[in-house]
Scaffold this motif. Structure first.
Motif, short mmCIF file in Angstrom:
data_model
loop_
_atom_site.label_atom_id
_atom_site.label_comp_id
_atom_site.label_asym_id
_atom_site.label_seq_id
_atom_site.Cartn_x
_atom_site.Cartn_y
_atom_site.Cartn_z
N UNK A 28 1.38 -1.20 -0.17
CA UNK A 28 0.20 0.29 0.07
C UNK A 28 0.54 0.95 -0.34
N UNK A 29 2.15 0.68 -0.86
CA UNK A 29 2.81 2.39 -0.91
C UNK A 29 2.47 3.77 -1.61
N UNK A 30 1.53 3.01 -2.05
CA UNK A 30 0.76 3.68 -3.30
C UNK A 30 -1.22 3.46 -3.64
N UNK A 31 -1.92 3.99 -3.53
CA UNK A 31 -3.44 3.95 -4.16
C UNK A 31 -3.27 4.64 -5.09
N UNK A 32 -2.50 4.93 -6.26
CA UNK A 32 -2.63 5.41 -7.18
C UNK A 32 -2.64 4.06 -8.37
N UNK A 33 -2.35 4.89 -9.70
CA UNK A 33 -2.22 3.48 -11.28
C UNK A 33 -0.73 3.75 -10.82
N UNK A 34 0.22 4.36 -10.54
CA UNK A 34 1.71 3.56 -10.31
C UNK A 34 1.92 2.73 -9.04
N UNK A 35 0.59 2.26 -8.89
CA UNK A 35 0.99 1.40 -6.86
C UNK A 35 1.13 0.03 -7.05
N UNK A 36 2.25 -0.68 -8.49
CA UNK A 36 2.56 -1.79 -8.47
C UNK A 36 4.50 -1.02 -8.28
N UNK A 37 4.10 0.06 -9.08
CA UNK A 37 6.00 0.22 -8.71
C UNK A 37 6.00 1.28 -8.09
N UNK A 38 5.53 1.35 -6.79
CA UNK A 38 5.56 1.78 -5.74
C UNK A 38 6.53 0.89 -4.77
N UNK A 39 5.30 -0.22 -4.84
CA UNK A 39 5.66 -1.42 -4.09
C UNK A 39 6.47 -2.09 -4.15
N UNK A 40 7.25 -2.24 -5.45
CA UNK A 40 8.16 -2.42 -6.31
C UNK A 40 9.45 -1.21 -5.24
#
Length: 273
Positions: free
Chosen positions: A243-255
């Motif tokens: 849950x690093x990001x709740x936007x469209x970039x959530x997967x990249x932010x998680x990575x």
């Protein structure tokens, strides 16, 4: 999966990170709610973005059971996706099961044979005959709750039973069970100072350690007191990654979040050499 195969992956990826897939429809990015299966869509994106940075994934089954059949189907699809596309990754069903023998056998079949998880978390309160049915499965691992990271752990786990704390009795007794070599143990990161004594009891066992990140546990402290010669640790982070990001970039932010932890783990692994 064998323990040797898990250790091989740790050394290859320079990581002992476990990512918790505690997928909550109230927390995932809103655009995913338009998907046919938003839980699986979220999990797949997280897995695709982070699989090279971790050695294990741990779905907490409560987050799937809460949505009934749809949630359980999403769990099935998630573990099938992992086993098909990333068979070298260790999978943990965080189910905290534990019941009388014939019931435990059915739980074990559900997670080890039907869903094909590598391991499952178990509550030890009912004792030997509730745990050994899980231990009977070859190359499958039973992860026993030993010393957890929640505040309520002090209600029972650290109470003295005779001359030792209850959690120590649990660990010592479990080592007498049939196929005890298939045991791992849950030890919360917020209890890092206890790890050195736990290592004296189970010097060679893997420890699953939740509680770093959002719950305040320290990776450096856990490694200082809990690492053994073959690492022997799986450090779990759930909310702090997925849950690093709740936007469209959530997967990249998680990575990106997973990468930060992996780099710290690589430094700790370097100290073993």
């Amino acid at each position: 999966m064998t323990t040797a195969a898990l250790v091989e992956q740790i050394n290859k990826k320079q990581s002992f990170l476990c990512i918790g897939l505690d997928t909550d429809l109230d927390k995932i990015p809103p655009h995913l709610l338009e998907e046919e299966d938003p839980i699986f869509a979220f999990n797949k994106a997280i897995i695709d973005a982070t699989h090279h940075l971790c050695v294990a994934y741990k779905p907490n089954t409560a987050f799937y059971e809460a949505y009934g059949i749809k949630g359980w189907r999403a769990l099935e699809k998630t573990i099938e996706y992992l086993n098909t596309n990333h068979p070298s990754i260790f999978t943990i069903a965080d189910a905290k099961r534990g019941d009388i023998g014939n019931t435990s056998t059915r739980y074990a079949k559900a997670f080890f044979e039907d869903l094909e998880f590598d391991s499952v978390t178990i509550a030890p309160y009912m004792g030997k005959d509730s745990v050994e049915p899980f231990l009977a499965f070859k190359n499958k691992h039973t992860i026993l709750l030993a010393l957890t990271s929640n505040q309520g752990a002090y209600d029972y786990q650290t109470k003295m039973v005779g001359e030792k704390e209850l959690y120590k009795t649990v660990i010592e007794t479990s080592q007498t069970y049939a196929n005890a070599e298939n045991l791992m143990y849950v030890v919360g990161a917020t209890k890092a100072s206890y790890l050195s004594e736990i290592r004296e009891l189970v010097p060679n066992s893997f420890l699953l350690v939740p509680g770093i990140g959002a719950q305040g546990g320290s990776l450096a402290e856990v490694c200082k007191y809990g690492m053994n010669s073959h690492v022997g640790l799986l450090i779990n982070s759930s909310r702090g990654i997925i849950y690093t990001s709740n936007n469209s970039d959530f997967a990249e932010a998680a990575a990106a979040s997973a990468k930060k932890i992996q780099m710290l783990m690589a430094e700790e692994l370097g100290k073993l050499k």
